[in-house]
Scaffold this motif. Structure first.
Motif, PDB file in Angstrom:
ATOM      1  N   ASN A 513      -2.611   9.986   0.951  1.00 33.00           N
ATOM      2  CA  ASN A 513      -2.837  11.415   1.109  1.00 33.00           C
ATOM      3  C   ASN A 513      -4.229  11.869   0.678  1.00 33.00           C
ATOM      4  N   GLY A 514      -4.842  12.653   1.531  1.00 29.02           N
ATOM      5  CA  GLY A 514      -6.145  13.227   1.239  1.00 29.02           C
ATOM      6  C   GLY A 514      -7.319  12.347   1.563  1.00 29.02           C
ATOM      7  N   SER A 515      -7.070  11.089   1.895  1.00 32.22           N
ATOM      8  CA  SER A 515      -8.181  10.164   2.139  1.00 32.22           C
ATOM      9  C   SER A 515      -9.044  10.650   3.293  1.00 32.22           C
ATOM     10  N   SER A 516     -10.340  10.706   3.036  1.00 28.29           N
ATOM     11  CA  SER A 516     -11.299  11.075   4.079  1.00 28.29           C
ATOM     12  C   SER A 516     -12.687  10.621   3.648  1.00 28.29           C
ATOM     13  N   GLY A 517     -13.546  10.399   4.638  1.00 34.03           N
ATOM     14  CA  GLY A 517     -14.921  10.013   4.352  1.00 34.03           C
ATOM     15  C   GLY A 517     -15.107   8.567   3.947  1.00 34.03           C
ATOM     16  N   ILE A 518     -14.119   7.704   4.232  1.00 32.49           N
ATOM     17  CA  ILE A 518     -14.165   6.310   3.790  1.00 32.49           C
ATOM     18  C   ILE A 518     -14.461   5.397   4.982  1.00 32.49           C
ATOM     19  N   LEU A 519     -15.376   4.464   4.787  1.00 34.96           N
ATOM     20  CA  LEU A 519     -15.690   3.453   5.792  1.00 34.96           C
ATOM     21  C   LEU A 519     -15.037   2.143   5.382  1.00 34.96           C
ATOM     22  N   VAL A 520     -14.194   1.594   6.260  1.00 30.05           N
ATOM     23  CA  VAL A 520     -13.487   0.330   6.018  1.00 30.05           C
ATOM     24  C   VAL A 520     -13.976  -0.662   7.064  1.00 30.05           C
ATOM     25  N   GLU A 521     -14.771  -1.665   6.642  1.00 33.13           N
ATOM     26  CA  GLU A 521     -15.342  -2.576   7.634  1.00 33.13           C
ATOM     27  C   GLU A 521     -15.522  -3.986   7.074  1.00 33.13           C
ATOM     28  N   TYR A 522     -15.431  -4.943   7.994  1.00 37.25           N
ATOM     29  CA  TYR A 522     -15.669  -6.366   7.701  1.00 37.25           C
ATOM     30  C   TYR A 522     -14.741  -6.906   6.599  1.00 37.25           C
ATOM     31  N   ASN A 523     -13.495  -6.455   6.611  1.00 37.25           N
ATOM     32  CA  ASN A 523     -12.493  -6.993   5.700  1.00 37.25           C
ATOM     33  C   ASN A 523     -11.599  -7.977   6.444  1.00 37.25           C
ATOM     34  N   VAL A 524     -11.135  -8.995   5.736  1.00 38.45           N
ATOM     35  CA  VAL A 524     -10.206  -9.984   6.290  1.00 38.45           C
ATOM     36  C   VAL A 524      -8.859  -9.730   5.625  1.00 38.45           C
ATOM     37  N   VAL A 525      -7.846  -9.380   6.445  1.00 42.32           N
ATOM     38  CA  VAL A 525      -6.598  -8.850   5.895  1.00 42.32           C
ATOM     39  C   VAL A 525      -5.394  -9.569   6.495  1.00 42.32           C
ATOM     40  N   ASP A 526      -4.474  -9.964   5.630  1.00 40.36           N
ATOM     41  CA  ASP A 526      -3.172 -10.464   6.052  1.00 40.36           C
ATOM     42  C   ASP A 526      -2.123  -9.834   5.147  1.00 40.36           C
ATOM     43  N   ALA A 527      -1.454  -8.802   5.647  1.00 44.97           N
ATOM     44  CA  ALA A 527      -0.438  -8.054   4.904  1.00 44.97           C
ATOM     45  C   ALA A 527       0.549  -7.473   5.915  1.00 44.97           C
ATOM     46  N   PRO A 528       1.754  -7.088   5.496  1.00 47.68           N
ATOM     47  CA  PRO A 528       2.727  -6.541   6.449  1.00 47.68           C
ATOM     48  C   PRO A 528       2.163  -5.411   7.301  1.00 47.68           C
ATOM     49  N   ARG A 529       1.410  -4.512   6.677  1.00 45.59           N
ATOM     50  CA  ARG A 529       0.661  -3.483   7.411  1.00 45.59           C
ATOM     51  C   ARG A 529      -0.801  -3.698   7.037  1.00 45.59           C
ATOM     52  N   ALA A 530      -1.615  -4.098   8.000  1.00 48.28           N
ATOM     53  CA  ALA A 530      -3.008  -4.399   7.681  1.00 48.28           C
ATOM     54  C   ALA A 530      -3.723  -3.152   7.172  1.00 48.28           C
ATOM     55  N   PHE A 531      -3.605  -2.053   7.943  1.00 53.04           N
ATOM     56  CA  PHE A 531      -4.284  -0.799   7.593  1.00 53.04           C
ATOM     57  C   PHE A 531      -3.303   0.349   7.772  1.00 53.04           C
ATOM     58  N   SER A 532      -3.298   1.230   6.786  1.00 51.69           N
ATOM     59  CA  SER A 532      -2.446   2.416   6.855  1.00 51.69           C
ATOM     60  C   SER A 532      -3.281   3.628   6.504  1.00 51.69           C
ATOM     61  N   ALA A 533      -3.291   4.623   7.388  1.00 53.80           N
ATOM     62  CA  ALA A 533      -4.003   5.878   7.146  1.00 53.80           C
ATOM     63  C   ALA A 533      -3.218   6.976   7.852  1.00 53.80           C
ATOM     64  N   TRP A 534      -2.062   7.314   7.305  1.00 47.99           N
ATOM     65  CA  TRP A 534      -1.124   8.173   8.029  1.00 47.99           C
ATOM     66  C   TRP A 534      -0.710   9.414   7.250  1.00 47.99           C
ATOM     67  N   VAL A 555      -1.329   1.417  11.284  1.00 46.45           N
ATOM     68  CA  VAL A 555      -0.773   2.759  11.444  1.00 46.45           C
ATOM     69  C   VAL A 555      -1.835   3.753  10.976  1.00 46.45           C
ATOM     70  N   VAL A 556      -2.508   4.375  11.929  1.00 49.67           N
ATOM     71  CA  VAL A 556      -3.668   5.219  11.618  1.00 49.67           C
ATOM     72  C   VAL A 556      -3.556   6.521  12.407  1.00 49.67           C
ATOM     73  N   ARG A 557      -3.780   7.635  11.771  1.00 51.34           N
ATOM     74  CA  ARG A 557      -3.738   8.936  12.453  1.00 51.34           C
ATOM     75  C   ARG A 557      -4.911   9.065  13.422  1.00 51.34           C
ATOM     76  N   PRO A 558      -4.723   9.832  14.505  1.00 52.52           N
ATOM     77  CA  PRO A 558      -5.807   9.988  15.496  1.00 52.52           C
ATOM     78  C   PRO A 558      -7.037  10.705  14.953  1.00 52.52           C
ATOM     79  N   GLU A 559      -6.893  11.380  13.807  1.00 50.41           N
ATOM     80  CA  GLU A 559      -8.056  12.057  13.211  1.00 50.41           C
ATOM     81  C   GLU A 559      -9.025  11.081  12.554  1.00 50.41           C
ATOM     82  N   ASN A 560      -8.662   9.808  12.553  1.00 54.48           N
ATOM     83  CA  ASN A 560      -9.534   8.760  12.033  1.00 54.48           C
ATOM     84  C   ASN A 560     -10.049   7.908  13.189  1.00 54.48           C
ATOM     85  N   LYS A 561     -11.104   7.136  12.937  1.00 50.31           N
ATOM     86  CA  LYS A 561     -11.658   6.241  13.954  1.00 50.31           C
ATOM     87  C   LYS A 561     -11.162   4.822  13.707  1.00 50.31           C
TER      88      LYS A 561
END
Length: 619
Positions: A513-534, A555-561
């Motif tokens: 909740n409230g997350s904004s203005g964050i750049l997530v790049e060049y990470n190597v991820v293995d988890a049940p949900r790789a990225f969550s921004a909902w 699972v990422v909201r359309p307001e994010n890239k």
């Protein structure tokens, strides 16, 4: 290589002109503080205070080997740190190990039957016990057999939020004549609550459990959020002599002044080394600067506030307390240019290292933090003021090249590193692993409003085997608006959902909740949900150029890239992802505690388990 260079430079500094060297011993006396006549650690600190105003070189305080059992916290103020461009350095002697301990040896064990031994104890209450350098288990049911998820557990099958009670199967509780402060320890999604039992009501093969105050008033007792109740949540009972029935378990009866212990099969009662933590704080640094602690072992702090109830909310935060976060055994406030380098920090009953308000330009580098009850490292605890002026904020601190493992061992909602409102923190090349909840947590407030949370960098960290108990967290977890913040080049892996977790998500990188203005790049991820921004509000984040497996949900909201991420079709990472994996984590092997160099013979130690209770440090 970097550490070898640092050691060479440090050795050169010891020979530099203008430098002063003081020597201490765990049995030191007098004020000479020389190699031939070492003084106590307290006396050396007083000597430093008299010298700093006229420093013409570094002042080095060398702790000769062994364990320094503290009678009171080491307090460092404005007159205890370096001046004139020089440092005050506390370090160990000639590459050996020296420990600063808040513990108290317990001796004089006698058999009471059924494999159990007892010893007299007249010190302050405690909630951990360490035997031969290993954590013992506070008596509980069901008996613990899982060192990852701390299970097995029971599950309650009924909930009455109006009467504030739960229902369990009759077979899950023994016939307890003395309830005392018996606790029901319940896992709520992403945190844990400890509720002392007031009474029980039998209904056939079921029992309703009623809890004491203030547990019933300070918990929100609602289903769903915050973190919320839900039928089927896991729990265990803890803290009664009647539960002491397995090797490695212990119990403290404060009324009778007795400690009970059930030795493990490989332990002989005549030569076990038992330490109880009795000091809440080892180092209290307030207003100091230019202090370095290098190559030391800090161990055995206490925090028995949960005896009065501990209702967790998130990452060591508890409800209805003036000081809401679980306090650190090492505390910094109004401090800058403090360095903790190549130390081992273990057996802490609360949080490990805590940076509070007005602390900046501090460095935690090359340390091992292991076996900590709550958060490993906590930065900025004043969550009631999300917009301090620049003088009072925490800024430009660095957490680099550390091993952080087996934290949140008692208060399982804790994180390896927890940062609330911080400006310009750098968290890089750490290895964070074997945790019940989140690895690295950044942000507070659940808001997209402007706060002092900004300009933070989290990169090249190796985060694995986290989320081993709870749900609704991740390898890296964030809250709130955090402009100019970057999570990059991290390797997050070996994350699976616990059988005791509930239905809420587990992610490699979780922008909550409230997350904004964050750049997530060049990470190597293995988890049940790789990225969550909902969870709303959630917008203005960019997730790009990351690697993950197809079965890892996004699972990422359309307001994010969400752009140009790579879903790996085989079981083998591509060379670009493998290259990142080779660069994450610390650049030196994990330190090992040499128990033989730390254990001071009990017969020579001036402390005993008959130390009188002393005043408690404020919670």
């Amino acid at each position: 290589m970097r550490n070898i260079v640092c050691l060479i430079l440090f050795s050169t500094a010891l020979r530099a002109s203008g430098q002063t060297t003081l020597y201490t011993s765990s049995y030191g006396k007098g004020t000479k503080c020389s190699k031939e006549h070492p003084c106590s650690l307290y006396a050396a600190k007083e000597q430093v205070r008299r010298m700093v105003s006229s420093m013409s070189g570094d002042i080095v305080v060398i702790l000769t080997g062994g364990t320094y059992f503290l009678d009171s916290p080491l307090e460092f103020g404005p007159d205890d740190g370096g001046k004139n461009g020089y440092q005050v350095i506390y370090t160990t002697y000639d590459g050996g190990q020296s420990a600063i301990s808040g513990g108290l040896p317990i001796t004089g064990w006698s058999a009471v039957g059924n494999g159990i031994y007892q010893a007299k104890y007249e010190g302050p209450g405690f909630r951990q016990l360490y035997v031969n350098g290993k954590r013992a288990t506070r008596a509980r049911s069901p008996n613990r057999s899982d060192d990852q998820g701390f299970g097995p557990y029971y599950r309650y099958n009924g909930l009455d939020t109006q009467a504030k009670r739960i229902r369990i199967d009759r077979k899950e509780i023994v016939n307890l004549e003395r309830l005392g402060n018996l606790e029901t320890v319940i896992k709520h999604h992403w945190d844990q609550g400890r509720y002392r039992i007031d009474s029980m009501e039998e209904q056939g093969d079921q029992i309703w459990i009623n809890f004491k105050e203030p547990e019933t008033s300070i918990d929100q007792w609602q289903q769903g959020c915050c973190p919320g109740w839900s039928v089927g949540q896991s729990f265990y009972f803890e803290g009664s002599f009647e539960l002491l029935d397995a090797p490695g378990e212990w119990f403290l009866d404060e009324t009778l002044g007795l400690v009970y212990y059930y030795p493990r099969p490989d332990e002989k009662i005549e030569n076990i080394h038992v330490i109880a933590p009795t000091r809440d704080v080892l180092l209290a640094i307030d207003g100091a600067s230019y202090l370095t602690f290098k190559g030391l072992v800090f161990e055995c702090t206490n925090w028995d506030m949960p005896n009065e109830a501990r209702i967790g909310v998130q990452s060591g935060w508890r409800r209805n307390y003036e000081r809401p976060f679980i306090p650190g055994g090492i505390q910094l406030a109004n401090a800058h240019h403090i360095q903790f380098t190549n130390n081992i920090i273990r057996f802490f009953g609360g949080t490990g290292i805590e940076f509070a308000h007005s602390s900046h330009d501090n460095v935690i580098e090359g340390n091992l933090l292991i076996d900590i009850a709550s958060n490993g490292i906590q930065i900025y605890t004043d969550i009631l003021n999300s917009l301090p002026d620049s003088i009072h904020e925490c800024r430009n601190d660095s957490i680099v090249n550390n091993y952080i493992t087996r934290v949140a061992q008692d208060y399982t909602g804790g994180a390896g590193i927890n940062v609330t409102f911080s400006n310009g923190i750098v968290i890089e090349n750490n290895e964070v692993f074997d945790l019940p909840y989140t690895g690295i947590s950044i942000g507070w407030g659940w808001t997209d409003n402007t706060t002092n949370l900004k300009n933070n960098l989290v990169r090249y960290n190796n985060i694995h085997h986290v989320m081993q108990l709870h749900d609704d967290g991740g390898g890296i977890y964030s809250l709130s608006n955090s402009p100019n913040t970057i999570y990059s080049h991290n390797y997050i892996h070996h994350i699976v959902k616990s059988q005791w977790a509930e239905e809420w998500p587990i992610a490699g990188i979780y922008l909550d909740n409230g997350s904004s203005g964050i750049l997530v790049e060049y990470n190597v991820v293995d988890a049940p949900r790789a990225f969550s921004a909902w969870n709303e509000p959630n917008h203005g984040n960019t997730i790009r150029h990351n690697w993950h497996f197809p079965e890892n949900q996004i699972v990422v909201r359309p307001e994010n890239k969400l752009e140009d991420n790579f879903s790996i079709s085989s079981d083998t990472w591509p060379r670009s992802a493998l290259d990142i994996q080779t660069k994450v984590g610390p650049n030196f092997p994990m330190p090992v505690v040499d128990e033989s160099s730390l254990l001071t013979p009990i017969r020579n130690n001036r402390h005993s388990s008959k130390r009188k209770k002393n005043g408690k440090i404020a919670n």
